[in-house]
Write an enzyme that holds these catalytic residues in place. Structure first.
Site, mmCIF file in Angstrom:
data_model
loop_
_atom_site.group_PDB
_atom_site.id
_atom_site.type_symbol
_atom_site.label_atom_id
_atom_site.label_comp_id
_atom_site.label_asym_id
_atom_site.label_seq_id
_atom_site.Cartn_x
_atom_site.Cartn_y
_atom_site.Cartn_z
ATOM 1 N N GLY A 1 78.025 44.353 40.875
ATOM 2 C CA GLY A 1 76.665 44.514 41.398
ATOM 3 C C GLY A 1 75.565 43.995 40.499
ATOM 4 O O GLY A 1 74.413 44.426 40.596
ATOM 5 N N SER A 2 75.878 43.019 39.634
ATOM 6 C CA SER A 2 74.833 42.562 38.702
ATOM 7 C C SER A 2 73.727 41.788 39.425
ATOM 8 O O SER A 2 72.567 41.816 39.001
ATOM 9 C CB SER A 2 75.428 41.730 37.563
ATOM 10 N N ARG B 1 89.165 43.974 61.152
ATOM 11 C CA ARG B 1 87.832 43.596 60.658
ATOM 12 C C ARG B 1 86.759 44.067 61.621
ATOM 13 O O ARG B 1 85.668 44.456 61.223
ATOM 14 C CB ARG B 1 87.723 42.061 60.564
ATOM 15 N N ARG C 1 84.233 40.493 51.485
ATOM 16 C CA ARG C 1 84.921 40.595 52.774
ATOM 17 C C ARG C 1 84.364 39.518 53.695
ATOM 18 O O ARG C 1 83.150 39.277 53.712
ATOM 19 C CB ARG C 1 84.683 41.962 53.439
ATOM 20 N N LEU D 1 83.044 38.416 57.088
ATOM 21 C CA LEU D 1 82.388 39.174 58.154
ATOM 22 C C LEU D 1 82.697 38.566 59.518
ATOM 23 O O LEU D 1 82.873 37.345 59.646
ATOM 24 C CB LEU D 1 80.880 39.189 57.906
ATOM 25 N N HIS E 1 76.447 32.395 46.593
ATOM 26 C CA HIS E 1 77.785 31.831 46.404
ATOM 27 C C HIS E 1 77.817 31.129 45.046
ATOM 28 O O HIS E 1 76.902 30.370 44.717
ATOM 29 C CB HIS E 1 78.084 30.843 47.531
HETATM 30 C C1 GAR Z 1 78.772 36.576 41.867
HETATM 31 O O1 GAR Z 1 79.129 35.539 40.992
HETATM 32 C C2 GAR Z 1 78.622 36.044 43.279
HETATM 33 O O2 GAR Z 1 78.105 34.748 43.328
HETATM 34 C C3 GAR Z 1 80.051 36.060 43.742
HETATM 35 O O3 GAR Z 1 80.593 37.241 43.227
HETATM 36 C C4 GAR Z 1 79.917 37.566 42.018
HETATM 37 C C5 GAR Z 1 79.418 38.980 42.152
HETATM 38 O O4 GAR Z 1 78.890 39.436 40.938
HETATM 39 N N1 GAR Z 1 80.123 36.036 45.168
HETATM 40 C C6 GAR Z 1 81.120 35.480 45.836
HETATM 41 O O5 GAR Z 1 82.065 34.932 45.300
HETATM 42 C C7 GAR Z 1 80.993 35.556 47.341
HETATM 43 N N2 GAR Z 1 82.017 34.822 47.978
HETATM 44 P P1 GAR Z 1 77.997 40.742 40.913
HETATM 45 O O6 GAR Z 1 78.796 41.831 41.657
HETATM 46 O O7 GAR Z 1 77.878 41.066 39.461
HETATM 47 O O8 GAR Z 1 76.693 40.442 41.574
#
Ligand code: GAR
Length: 210
Positions: free
Chosen positions: A12-13, A65, A91, A93, A109
């Protein structure tokens, strides 16, 4: 005041970066809730520490789903979301979910789309030998990682990078651009035209980090 609901699967950063920027800049916004698809998602702890309602909808409790997404839709609607922010939500969607929130559903992304849609983007960037990698914020449409691009950030790929060092460089760029994109949305500055996003008044939608 507009309301944001965020979906996460892990650390969740990016969610944290958005909340902290909103606090620092005193955005007129309510973080109505964070929903994770499993209870171990670390980002739920940050939400609770900020007094943001934190929920889990266990995807494993659903046989399909469609039934998982139905519960998610209901929960997000209950929270009254003007904007749904996918922040590391891992996930896929359903079309039903995407159509329900189309135009107010955004994702980040970890690659410069249309390069490297899907998973393991940093490993694939290293294997491909690209010199520049990055991140993309986009509206979500039914094609995975294909929606209209709101903004992008590039970072260099260094000769001695591992997937982890590259991921860290990309992540710090993500933390810069995701809050900007969310603010543009909240300010009503984004208009989808075909598969493009027009920002008005215009300003750069591509950020180059060295
Ligand atoms: C991030 O790097 C985001 O771009 C990626 O997951 C990470 C989540 O980090 N998202 C994907 O790969 C979506 N397909 P976070 O939980 O620290 O925000």
């Amino acid at each position: 005041m507009l309301s944001i609901v965020t979906l996460i699967s892990g650390r969740g950063s990016n969610f944290e970066a958005i909340v902290k920027t909103a606090q620092k800049e005193a955005w007129p916004v309510i973080f109505s809730g964070v929903i994770a698809n499993h209870s171990a998602a670390k980002g739920l702890d940050f939400a609770r520490s900020e007094g943001i309602p934190a929920f889990t909808v266990e995807h494993r409790a659903h046989a399909t789903r469609e039934s998982f997404d139905e519960v998610l839709i209901h929960k997000i609607d209950q929270l009254g979301a003007d904007l749904v922010v996918l922040a590391g939500f891992m996930r896929i969607l359903t079309p039903q979910f995407i159509r329900h929130f189309e135009g107010r559903l955004i994702n980040i992304h970890p690659a410069l789309l249309p390069q490297f849609p899907g998973l393991h983007t940093h490993e694939r960037a290293l294997e491909a030998g690209v010199k520049t990698h990055g991140a993309t914020v986009h509206f979500v449409t039914e094609g995975v990682d294909e929606g209209p691009i709101i903004c992008q950030a590039s970072v260099p790929v260094l000769a001695d990078d591992s997937a982890d060092t590259l991921a860290a460089r990309v992540l710090s760029a993500e933390h810069q651009i995701y809050p900007r994109a969310v603010k543009w949305f909240l300010d009503g500055r984004l208009r989808i035209e075909g598969n493009q996003v027009k920002l008005s008044p215009p300003e750069p939608q591509f950020f180059k980090y060295e």
